[in-house]
Design a protein around this motif. Structure first.
Motif, short mmCIF file in Angstrom:
data_model
loop_
_atom_site.label_atom_id
_atom_site.label_comp_id
_atom_site.label_asym_id
_atom_site.label_seq_id
_atom_site.Cartn_x
_atom_site.Cartn_y
_atom_site.Cartn_z
N UNK A 1 -14.82 3.68 15.48
CA UNK A 1 -14.69 2.25 15.27
C UNK A 1 -13.56 1.98 14.28
N UNK A 2 -12.75 1.01 14.63
CA UNK A 2 -11.61 0.65 13.80
C UNK A 2 -11.97 -0.55 12.92
N UNK A 3 -11.69 -0.42 11.65
CA UNK A 3 -11.84 -1.52 10.70
C UNK A 3 -10.61 -1.50 9.80
N UNK A 4 -9.93 -2.64 9.73
CA UNK A 4 -8.76 -2.77 8.87
C UNK A 4 -9.08 -3.82 7.80
N UNK A 5 -8.69 -3.54 6.57
CA UNK A 5 -8.93 -4.50 5.50
C UNK A 5 -7.62 -4.88 4.83
N UNK A 6 -7.57 -6.11 4.38
CA UNK A 6 -6.42 -6.60 3.62
C UNK A 6 -6.97 -7.34 2.40
N UNK A 7 -6.12 -8.05 1.72
CA UNK A 7 -6.55 -8.74 0.51
C UNK A 7 -7.74 -9.67 0.74
N UNK A 8 -7.69 -10.47 1.81
CA UNK A 8 -8.75 -11.45 2.08
C UNK A 8 -9.57 -11.16 3.32
N UNK A 108 -1.04 -12.30 7.23
CA UNK A 108 -1.81 -11.17 6.71
C UNK A 108 -2.35 -10.30 7.85
N UNK A 109 -2.80 -10.95 8.92
CA UNK A 109 -3.29 -10.22 10.10
C UNK A 109 -2.16 -9.39 10.71
N UNK A 110 -1.01 -10.01 10.95
CA UNK A 110 0.12 -9.30 11.55
C UNK A 110 0.54 -8.13 10.67
N UNK A 111 0.57 -8.32 9.36
CA UNK A 111 0.93 -7.23 8.44
C UNK A 111 -0.05 -6.07 8.58
N UNK A 113 -1.90 -5.28 11.24
CA UNK A 113 -1.70 -4.63 12.54
C UNK A 113 -0.45 -3.76 12.54
N UNK A 114 0.62 -4.25 11.94
CA UNK A 114 1.85 -3.47 11.85
C UNK A 114 1.63 -2.21 11.03
N UNK A 115 0.96 -2.35 9.88
CA UNK A 115 0.66 -1.18 9.04
C UNK A 115 -0.17 -0.16 9.82
N UNK A 116 -1.20 -0.63 10.51
CA UNK A 116 -2.04 0.25 11.32
C UNK A 116 -1.21 0.96 12.39
N UNK A 117 -0.34 0.21 13.06
CA UNK A 117 0.49 0.79 14.10
C UNK A 117 1.40 1.89 13.59
#
Length: 177
Positions: A1-8, A108-111, A113-117
């Motif tokens: 399962x993929x979970x990505x977290x950012x500041x908010x 923030x979402x795009x950042x 996804x780009x980091x994950x990619x």
């Protein structure tokens, strides 16, 4: 399962219990104005969720559709789709509830996804497309250091009308954390 977290935000896999929240944004004509899909019927939203739950176990995985949550509340969806495993290229996209626009969330979402990619999937190139009239979306791409490559003429048919799209991209060596 993929979970990505950012500041908010927490970007997580979709689950069946997300139906009401997904349908809230996916059935809003203003939210999907520039999308080639929607406004969704209840059946279309169910199919979207089921298709994405099934994609979570496909190997090799080429589709990462994720729920966008803030403080546990689902406010939109986003995705990264790998178009070529051998060429290491993918596309990102995002869709938010209307009351969440203009708050920097899509940026923030795009950042994320780009980091994950680049970090996790070791991609070489990530692109994004948007309707040329969707100013908010292409500003998100520009804030994430994506370069406009050009215009794809009559690239999508949206509610019976041919629409042009901007194509943006960022390469692995251009990405700065």
């Amino acid at each position: 399962m993929v979970t990505l977290t950012s500041e908010r935000l927490v970007l997580r896999e979709f689950v069946r219990d997300d139906f009401d929240s997904v349908h809230k944004y996916a059935s809003d004509p203003e939210v999907v104005k520039f999308m080639p899909w929607g406004p969704n019927t209840r059946a279309e939203t169910r199919r979207f969720i089921e298709r994405n739950i099934q994609a979570q176990v496909v190997k090799p995985r080429t589709s990462y559709e994720l729920a966008i949550t803030i403080d546990g509340e689902l406010i939109g969806g986003c995705g990264l789709t790998i178009h070529s495993i051998s060429d290491k290229k993918a596309e990102v996209g995002y869709c938010l509830r209307r009351d969440m626009w203009g708050k920097g969330i899509a940026t923030e979402v795009a950042a994320s996804l780009i980091r994950f990619g680049f970090e996790e999937l070791e991609l070489h190139r990530i692109r994004a497309l948007c309707d040329t009239m969707n100013h908010g979306s292409y500003k998100v791409m520009e804030k994430n250091s994506m370069q406009r490559e050009g215009v794809l003429r009559d690239e999508k048919r949206i509610r019976g009308e041919w629409r042009d799209s901007y194509i943006y991209s960022i390469l692995e060596h251009e990405w700065v954390i």
